[in-house]
Design a protein around this motif. Structure first.
Motif, short mmCIF file in Angstrom:
data_model
loop_
_atom_site.label_atom_id
_atom_site.label_comp_id
_atom_site.label_asym_id
_atom_site.label_seq_id
_atom_site.Cartn_x
_atom_site.Cartn_y
_atom_site.Cartn_z
N LEU A 49 0.83 -1.21 0.00
CA LEU A 49 0.00 0.00 0.00
C LEU A 49 0.87 1.26 0.00
O LEU A 49 0.56 2.25 -0.66
N TRP A 50 1.98 1.21 0.72
CA TRP A 50 2.92 2.34 0.69
C TRP A 50 3.44 2.55 -0.72
O TRP A 50 3.59 3.68 -1.18
N MET A 51 3.72 1.47 -1.42
CA MET A 51 4.24 1.60 -2.79
C MET A 51 3.20 2.27 -3.69
O MET A 51 3.53 3.12 -4.51
N VAL A 52 1.93 1.89 -3.50
CA VAL A 52 0.88 2.51 -4.31
C VAL A 52 0.81 4.00 -4.00
O VAL A 52 0.78 4.84 -4.91
N GLN A 53 0.82 4.32 -2.72
CA GLN A 53 0.69 5.73 -2.37
C GLN A 53 1.89 6.56 -2.86
O GLN A 53 1.73 7.68 -3.30
N GLU A 54 3.08 5.96 -2.81
CA GLU A 54 4.26 6.65 -3.34
C GLU A 54 4.10 6.93 -4.83
O GLU A 54 4.44 8.00 -5.32
N ALA A 55 3.57 5.95 -5.53
CA ALA A 55 3.47 6.07 -6.99
C ALA A 55 2.32 6.98 -7.42
O ALA A 55 2.43 7.71 -8.40
N ARG A 56 1.20 6.92 -6.70
CA ARG A 56 0.00 7.60 -7.17
C ARG A 56 -0.47 8.74 -6.28
O ARG A 56 -1.41 9.43 -6.62
N GLY A 57 0.09 8.85 -5.09
CA GLY A 57 -0.32 9.92 -4.19
C GLY A 57 -1.50 9.55 -3.31
O GLY A 57 -1.74 10.16 -2.28
N TRP A 58 -2.28 8.56 -3.73
CA TRP A 58 -3.40 8.09 -2.92
C TRP A 58 -3.77 6.69 -3.37
O TRP A 58 -3.19 6.16 -4.33
N ILE A 59 -4.71 6.08 -2.65
CA ILE A 59 -5.04 4.68 -2.93
C ILE A 59 -6.49 4.58 -3.41
O ILE A 59 -7.41 4.72 -2.63
N SER A 60 -6.65 4.38 -4.69
CA SER A 60 -7.98 4.35 -5.28
C SER A 60 -8.60 2.95 -5.16
O SER A 60 -7.90 1.99 -4.84
N GLU A 61 -9.89 2.88 -5.46
CA GLU A 61 -10.58 1.58 -5.47
C GLU A 61 -9.89 0.60 -6.42
O GLU A 61 -9.71 -0.57 -6.12
#
Ligand code: FMN
Ligand code: SF4
Ligand code: FES
Lengths: 176, 435
Positions: A49-61
């Protein structure tokens, strides 16, 4: 957990953009490397989840769906975990995310005045809202573990200590 | 030392000796300061001998509960038939506490060495260090230090050529105070919501991934290399009269003092010395009204109690509170106690994982009743209501977060009742808008 303080004003509904997968190339390789450090794939959920947030700024559905896929979990399960932790954003936030401690030790040293100054200088107006120029989102958080240096704030990954209302303008100007 | 201030003559500087010194952050620098001697020694000793040495030192857990460390380690199975794990608790989120952060920022190798020794002593080949997500700088420093330690052969498949395997994995939290509770931390590490687990089973029997697990605080583990280097007798002698509390303790002092920071004292040091000599007392023209000595989860002390207490596990209990994490919050005469107790209650309400009814409802109701009082709408009955809520929240839940919320409320009403009365009687301006 009731999530971070400050409501959801200004977040609106998440745009239904097409999801570009996060776990490809080097990011996928990083995740594969992590799999070797834990006996289960599920244990890699917080790091993923941290990787997603780093890449996208937030965590979408959609990102939740991708994480679920990669870790062999269900999206509902992943969502349950995401929403437990206050640092994962389930909505887009400003380019710079500002977290201000207002717990008692900082509170008695003037943290609420720092919050007021931040809301004003960033143009956010209220907690949880994104400034009209999209630059900032400011939220109140609980103890940041730096109580001897009131008031600590986190701007993105920058941990800034001893913030006073007078210093707020200078700090805000550093982030465009 | 009283980082960021110079060391005070009344301190006993062991763990904090190199705070502020960038050289100590590197592997080479740490070795120059005598680092990794203890680990080299440890891997040549038997597991039992290390556990005995730590037992003999009297070291007790620095995460809050003060459980004897050697005894905890001795609960781990003697034979390693299933993987054993060590978890290092670096979630430091207890309001008032900021010592583990400095250990990780300035002396990451002290922690790595302590983790490696402890892992070996409990029969674990892997140690997870759970670092709270907000600690961005300690995270970077620890990552760099682990890489260096692996490159130098202090970690890995063959620690210093001993044939022993010890791996350290850093795991980043994501914002949840409750994950500092040991079983919540295990759930979080497993990729779950951070709900504490019902005990038993205890971690040494079935902990992380269902395997035998020991969990220790950063400061506890950082003390271990010193014990191996200088001997249990040396450590045990670091106490001022009470042999149940030994060694040095980092005290994080914050709030209304002239020099807030981390001070390292011999167990049993008078709290007066910490408050006035080391921290310089309250700001000019002010007097201290209250002290919360062990992080926000322990009862509030009056000035008289604080001034007469000896700072160790038993000494603080004798004066009506607890040592806890030794995060000392000092409040001067300007402080609105009702407002701050409300702010603490709100903290616990926000951080409750919500699986126990008494905690979920109790922390929320306590916050609301205090809000009502602050808004000038309080009633005399609210005292009893708050005490009843607290009674219901104490000793009845899966973890002690619920009890922690009751601590400042009950002690606050006992010791600062007149401030509540002033709001209720309308003698004080409301400080919150009506709810
Ligand atoms: C709500 C709650 C929060 C806690 N937070 C922390 C923490 O942030 N850091 C910590 O070391 N221990 C924390 N603890 C204590 C741990 O559960 C555990 O006792 C400790 O990590 C054991 O290590 P020690 O024996 O070395 O002290 C917390 C306990 C509770 C109930
Ligand atoms: S006491 Fe509170 S925080 Fe602890 S397990 Fe129960 S609900 Fe969760
Ligand atoms: S209370 Fe603000 S950092 Fe701890």
């Amino acid at each position: 957990m009731s999530g971070s303080h400050g409501g959801t004003a200004g977040h609106g509904t998440a745009p239904a953009e097409e999801h570009i997968p996060v776990f490809t190339g080097p990011t996928r390789a990083r995740l594969e490397q992590l799999f070797t450090k834990y006996p289960t794939r599920q244990a890699c959920l917080l790091p993923a989840l941290w990787m997603v947030q780093e890449a996208r700024g937030w965590i979408s559905e959609q990102a939740i769906g991708e994480v679920a896929d990669v870790l062999e979990l269900t999206p509902a399960y992943v969502k349950g975990v995401v929403t437990f932790y206050t640092m994962y954003h389930t909505h887009p936030v400003g380019r710079h995310f500002v977290q201000v401690c207002t717990t008692s030790p900082c509170n008695i040293c003037g943290a609420e005045d720092v919050v007021k100054a931040l809301l004003q200088e960033t143009g956010c107006g209220e907690l949880g809202a994104t400034s009209p120029d999209g630059r900032f989102t400011v939220i109140e958080v609980e103890c940041l573990g730096a109580c001897g240096f009131p008031t600590p704030i986190l701007v993105d990954d920058d941990f800034i200590e001893n913030v006073t209302p007078e210093k707020v303008r200078g700090i805000v100007q550093r982030y465009q | 030392m009283g980082y960021p201030h110079p060391s005070h003559p009344k301190e006993t500087v062991v763990l904090s000796k190199h705070f502020g010194d960038p050289e100590a952050r590197t592997y080479a620098g740490w070795v120059r300061h005598g680092g990794y001697e203890a680990l080299r020694k440890a891997v040549g000793m038997s597991r039992e001998a290390i556990v005995e040495e730590v037992k003999a030192s009297g070291l007790r857990g620095r995460g809050g509960a003060g459980f004897p460390t050697g005894l905890k380690w001795s609960f781990m199975p003697k034979d390693v038939v299933r993987p054993h794990y060590l978890v290092c608790n670096a979630d430091e989120s207890e309001p008032g506490t900021f010592k583990d952060r400095e250990i990780m920022r300035w002396t990451p190798h002290a922690l790595i060495e302590g983790c490696a020794i402890a892992a070996y002593a409990i029969g674990a080949e892997r140690c997870y260090v759970y670092i709270r997500g907000e600690f961005t700088e300690p995270w970077k420093v620890m990552n760099a230090a682990v890489e260096e330690a692996v490159a130098a052969g202090a970690l890995g498949d063959d620690v210093f050529g001993s044939g022993k395997r010890i791996e350290i994995v850093l795991h980043r939290g994501a914002g949840a105070y409750i994950c500092g509770e040991e079983t919540a931390m295990m759930n979080s590490l497993e990729g779950r919501r951070g709900n504490p687990r019902i005990k038993p089973p205890y971690p040494a029997v079935a902990g992380l991934f269902g395997m035998p697990t020991t969990i220790n605080n950063v400061e506890t583990l950082a003390a271990v290399p010193h014990i191996l280097n200088r001997g249990a007798a040396w450590y045990k002698a670091l106490c001022l009269g009470n042999p149940k509390s030994t060694g040095t303790k980092l005290v994080s002092v914050c709030g209304h003092v002239q020099r807030p920071g981390n001070y390292e004292v011999t167990m049993g040091t008078p709290m007066r010395d910490i408050l006035y000599d080391m921290c310089g007392g309250p700001p000019a023209g002010r007097t201290i009204k209250a002290v919360i000595p062990g992080g926000s989860s322990v009862p509030i002390m009056t000035l008289e109690e604080a001034e007469s207490a000896l700072f160790d596990y038993e000494g603080v209990v004798e004066k009506g509170s607890m040592l806890g994490s030794a995060g000392m919050i000092v409040m001067d005469d300007r402080t609105d106690m009702v407002y701050q107790i409300w702010r603490l209650a709100r903290f616990y309400a926000h951080e409750s994982c919500a699986q126990c009814t008494q905690c979920r409802e109790g922390t929320a109701w306590t916050t609301r009743v205090l809000e009502r009082i602050l808004a000038g709408k309080g009633k005399q009955e609210d005292f009893q209501l708050l005490l009843d809520l607290s009674e219901n929240m104490t000793g009845k839940t899966i973890c002690v977060l619920s009890d922690s919320c009751a601590a400042p409320v009950v002690s606050g009403i006992q010791k600062f009742r007149s401030e509540f009365e002033a709001y209720i009687a309308g003698a004080r301006e409301p400080s919150l808008a009506a709810v």
